[in-house]
Write a protein that holds these residues in place. Structure first.
Motif, PDB file in Angstrom:
ATOM      1  N   LEU A 158      41.546  43.721  39.456  1.00 49.10           N
ATOM      2  CA  LEU A 158      41.256  42.348  39.845  1.00 49.10           C
ATOM      3  C   LEU A 158      42.324  41.804  40.784  1.00 49.10           C
ATOM      4  O   LEU A 158      43.480  42.209  40.725  1.00 49.10           O
ATOM      5  N   PRO A 159      41.931  40.867  41.650  1.00 50.00           N
ATOM      6  CA  PRO A 159      42.921  40.221  42.515  1.00 50.00           C
ATOM      7  C   PRO A 159      43.921  39.416  41.696  1.00 50.00           C
ATOM      8  O   PRO A 159      43.610  38.957  40.592  1.00 50.00           O
ATOM      9  N   ARG A 160      45.097  39.224  42.246  1.00 47.25           N
ATOM     10  CA  ARG A 160      46.140  38.468  41.558  1.00 47.25           C
ATOM     11  C   ARG A 160      45.642  37.071  41.194  1.00 47.25           C
ATOM     12  O   ARG A 160      44.912  36.447  41.942  1.00 47.25           O
ATOM     13  N   GLY A 161      46.026  36.624  40.016  1.00 48.74           N
ATOM     14  CA  GLY A 161      45.695  35.271  39.586  1.00 48.74           C
ATOM     15  C   GLY A 161      44.258  35.048  39.148  1.00 48.74           C
ATOM     16  O   GLY A 161      43.872  33.929  38.855  1.00 48.74           O
ATOM     17  N   SER A 162      43.447  36.093  39.077  1.00 48.36           N
ATOM     18  CA  SER A 162      42.064  35.901  38.648  1.00 48.36           C
ATOM     19  C   SER A 162      41.928  36.226  37.162  1.00 48.36           C
ATOM     20  O   SER A 162      42.764  36.901  36.580  1.00 48.36           O
ATOM     21  N   LYS A 163      40.870  35.701  36.585  1.00 47.46           N
ATOM     22  CA  LYS A 163      40.558  35.943  35.170  1.00 47.46           C
ATOM     23  C   LYS A 163      39.264  36.737  35.110  1.00 47.46           C
ATOM     24  O   LYS A 163      38.410  36.627  35.995  1.00 47.46           O
ATOM     25  N   MET A 164      39.090  37.496  34.032  1.00 51.02           N
ATOM     26  CA  MET A 164      37.866  38.272  33.860  1.00 51.02           C
ATOM     27  C   MET A 164      37.146  37.834  32.593  1.00 51.02           C
ATOM     28  O   MET A 164      37.770  37.595  31.563  1.00 51.02           O
ATOM     29  N   VAL A 165      35.826  37.730  32.688  1.00 45.47           N
ATOM     30  CA  VAL A 165      34.968  37.438  31.544  1.00 45.47           C
ATOM     31  C   VAL A 165      33.809  38.432  31.603  1.00 45.47           C
ATOM     32  O   VAL A 165      33.194  38.607  32.654  1.00 45.47           O
ATOM     33  N   THR A 166      33.518  39.075  30.476  1.00 43.95           N
ATOM     34  CA  THR A 166      32.378  39.982  30.475  1.00 43.95           C
ATOM     35  C   THR A 166      31.092  39.175  30.458  1.00 43.95           C
ATOM     36  O   THR A 166      31.039  38.085  29.869  1.00 43.95           O
ATOM     37  N   LYS A 167      30.067  39.685  31.090  1.00 42.00           N
ATOM     38  CA  LYS A 167      28.811  38.959  31.225  1.00 42.00           C
ATOM     39  C   LYS A 167      28.172  38.647  29.872  1.00 42.00           C
ATOM     40  O   LYS A 167      27.472  37.671  29.740  1.00 42.00           O
ATOM     41  N   GLY A 168      28.422  39.428  28.873  1.00 42.19           N
ATOM     42  CA  GLY A 168      27.842  39.177  27.560  1.00 42.19           C
ATOM     43  C   GLY A 168      28.685  38.292  26.660  1.00 42.19           C
ATOM     44  O   GLY A 168      28.323  38.050  25.518  1.00 42.19           O
ATOM     45  N   ALA A 169      29.793  37.769  27.161  1.00 37.00           N
ATOM     46  CA  ALA A 169      30.720  37.016  26.314  1.00 37.00           C
ATOM     47  C   ALA A 169      30.233  35.613  25.982  1.00 37.00           C
ATOM     48  O   ALA A 169      30.687  35.023  25.018  1.00 37.00           O
ATOM     49  N   GLY A 170      29.346  35.062  26.749  1.00 43.00           N
ATOM     50  CA  GLY A 170      28.820  33.733  26.474  1.00 43.00           C
ATOM     51  C   GLY A 170      29.546  32.635  27.226  1.00 43.00           C
ATOM     52  O   GLY A 170      30.618  32.843  27.787  1.00 43.00           O
ATOM     53  N   PRO A 171      28.955  31.444  27.244  1.00 45.36           N
ATOM     54  CA  PRO A 171      29.505  30.339  28.031  1.00 45.36           C
ATOM     55  C   PRO A 171      30.855  29.842  27.538  1.00 45.36           C
ATOM     56  O   PRO A 171      31.659  29.362  28.331  1.00 45.36           O
ATOM     57  N   GLU A 172      31.120  29.948  26.257  1.00 43.64           N
ATOM     58  CA  GLU A 172      32.404  29.480  25.743  1.00 43.64           C
ATOM     59  C   GLU A 172      33.553  30.272  26.353  1.00 43.64           C
ATOM     60  O   GLU A 172      34.589  29.707  26.710  1.00 43.64           O
ATOM     61  N   ALA A 173      33.402  31.589  26.462  1.00 48.20           N
ATOM     62  CA  ALA A 173      34.440  32.433  27.060  1.00 48.20           C
ATOM     63  C   ALA A 173      34.600  32.110  28.545  1.00 48.20           C
ATOM     64  O   ALA A 173      35.723  32.052  29.061  1.00 48.20           O
ATOM     65  N   LEU A 174      33.495  31.883  29.241  1.00 48.90           N
ATOM     66  CA  LEU A 174      33.542  31.522  30.656  1.00 48.90           C
ATOM     67  C   LEU A 174      34.293  30.211  30.845  1.00 48.90           C
ATOM     68  O   LEU A 174      35.209  30.111  31.661  1.00 48.90           O
ATOM     69  N   VAL A 175      33.935  29.211  30.082  1.00 43.55           N
ATOM     70  CA  VAL A 175      34.565  27.894  30.200  1.00 43.55           C
ATOM     71  C   VAL A 175      36.052  27.977  29.844  1.00 43.55           C
ATOM     72  O   VAL A 175      36.891  27.375  30.520  1.00 43.55           O
ATOM     73  N   ALA A 176      36.395  28.745  28.818  1.00 40.89           N
ATOM     74  CA  ALA A 176      37.800  28.909  28.440  1.00 40.89           C
ATOM     75  C   ALA A 176      38.599  29.541  29.579  1.00 40.89           C
ATOM     76  O   ALA A 176      39.718  29.103  29.881  1.00 40.89           O
ATOM     77  N   ALA A 177      38.032  30.558  30.231  1.00 41.40           N
ATOM     78  CA  ALA A 177      38.717  31.210  31.361  1.00 41.40           C
ATOM     79  C   ALA A 177      38.885  30.238  32.531  1.00 41.40           C
ATOM     80  O   ALA A 177      39.931  30.227  33.183  1.00 41.40           O
ATOM     81  N   ILE A 178      37.869  29.427  32.787  1.00 38.79           N
ATOM     82  CA  ILE A 178      37.969  28.444  33.877  1.00 38.79           C
ATOM     83  C   ILE A 178      39.030  27.411  33.553  1.00 38.79           C
ATOM     84  O   ILE A 178      39.882  27.098  34.386  1.00 38.79           O
ATOM     85  N   ARG A 179      38.987  26.884  32.344  1.00 41.75           N
ATOM     86  CA  ARG A 179      39.988  25.878  31.946  1.00 41.75           C
ATOM     87  C   ARG A 179      41.404  26.446  32.049  1.00 41.75           C
ATOM     88  O   ARG A 179      42.328  25.779  32.517  1.00 41.75           O
ATOM     89  N   GLU A 180      41.588  27.689  31.633  1.00 45.89           N
ATOM     90  CA  GLU A 180      42.898  28.327  31.731  1.00 45.89           C
ATOM     91  C   GLU A 180      43.317  28.490  33.192  1.00 45.89           C
ATOM     92  O   GLU A 180      44.481  28.271  33.531  1.00 45.89           O
ATOM     93  N   SER A 181      42.375  28.844  34.058  1.00 46.34           N
ATOM     94  CA  SER A 181      42.674  28.997  35.479  1.00 46.34           C
ATOM     95  C   SER A 181      43.053  27.674  36.133  1.00 46.34           C
ATOM     96  O   SER A 181      43.868  27.640  37.051  1.00 46.34           O
ATOM     97  N   LEU A 182      42.449  26.590  35.658  1.00 46.67           N
ATOM     98  CA  LEU A 182      42.686  25.274  36.257  1.00 46.67           C
ATOM     99  C   LEU A 182      43.963  24.608  35.731  1.00 46.67           C
ATOM    100  O   LEU A 182      44.431  23.630  36.318  1.00 46.67           O
ATOM    101  N   ALA A 183      44.482  25.115  34.618  1.00 46.46           N
ATOM    102  CA  ALA A 183      45.663  24.493  34.001  1.00 46.46           C
ATOM    103  C   ALA A 183      46.916  24.643  34.840  1.00 46.46           C
ATOM    104  O   ALA A 183      47.092  25.479  35.623  1.00 46.46           O
TER     105      ALA A 183
END
Length: 183
Positions: A158-183
């Motif tokens: 992955l590129p530097r500073g990016s987060k990964m979420v597996t497609k089957g992880a669900g919206p909660e995991a996606l939102v958590a990764a986004i919130r962490e990226s925005l912090a």
């Protein structure tokens, strides 16, 4: 009792198929549970046999939302060639980030103009973005936080500073990764 046109609704069928493939999305389409189709922006089109406008969501929003002069808290770009995952991602973003504007594009080539002209809070995309383009091309075009949706965890660089979420992880995991990226 489900909506009377649920069986002929392409969006509902695509989402149901994704759930069958073990994609977790706990609030797939609450509008589909309404027995008269009320509250669903797709209902009038499906019931009358008219084509549903591309990107129209059951809540009346569109995948290609436009800020109509109202202040928005966040603006996201989703680059995803799978209509199912683009819809699931857009829905999760709108649900968890009230007032968010979500632009959806199917490939890097479609998104490159947006990357140059629009300021995004975060970009959510797959690893491969059509042709020989990857998430690394997105990183080369912008320093905005990137969350990568993938079905191949642990295999990708992955590129530097990016987060990964597996497609089957669900919206909660996606939102958590986004919130962490925005912090």
């Amino acid at each position: 009792m489900p909506c009377p046109v649920v069986e002929s609704c392409d969006l509902n069928q695509a989402l149901r198929a994704s759930v069958i493939k073990r994609v977790r999305h706990p609030h797939v389409l609450p509008q589909c549970e309404n027995t008269d189709g009320g509250g669903c922006a797709l209902y009038q089109y499906v019931a009358s046999g008219q084509p549903v406008p591309r990107g129209l969501m059951p809540d009346g929003s569109t995948d290609h939302s436009v800020d109509e002069g109202r202040p928005t808290e966040r603006r996201f770009l989703v680059i995803e060639d799978s209509a199912v995952f683009a819809t699931l991602t857009s829905s999760a973003l709108r649900t968890h980030f009230t007032g968010a504007v979500v632009d959806c594009r199917e490939s890097f080539d479609e998104a490159v103009g947006d990357l140059r002209s629009t300021q995004y809070s975060a970009i959510i995309c797959g690893y491969g973005l059509g042709g020989d383009r990857t998430v690394h091309d997105v990183r080369d075009a912008t320093q905005v936080p990137i969350v990568v949706l993938t079905g191949r965890p642990g295999v990708l660089e992955l590129p530097r500073g990016s987060k990964m979420v597996t497609k089957g992880a669900g919206p909660e995991a996606l939102v958590a990764a986004i919130r962490e990226s925005l912090a």
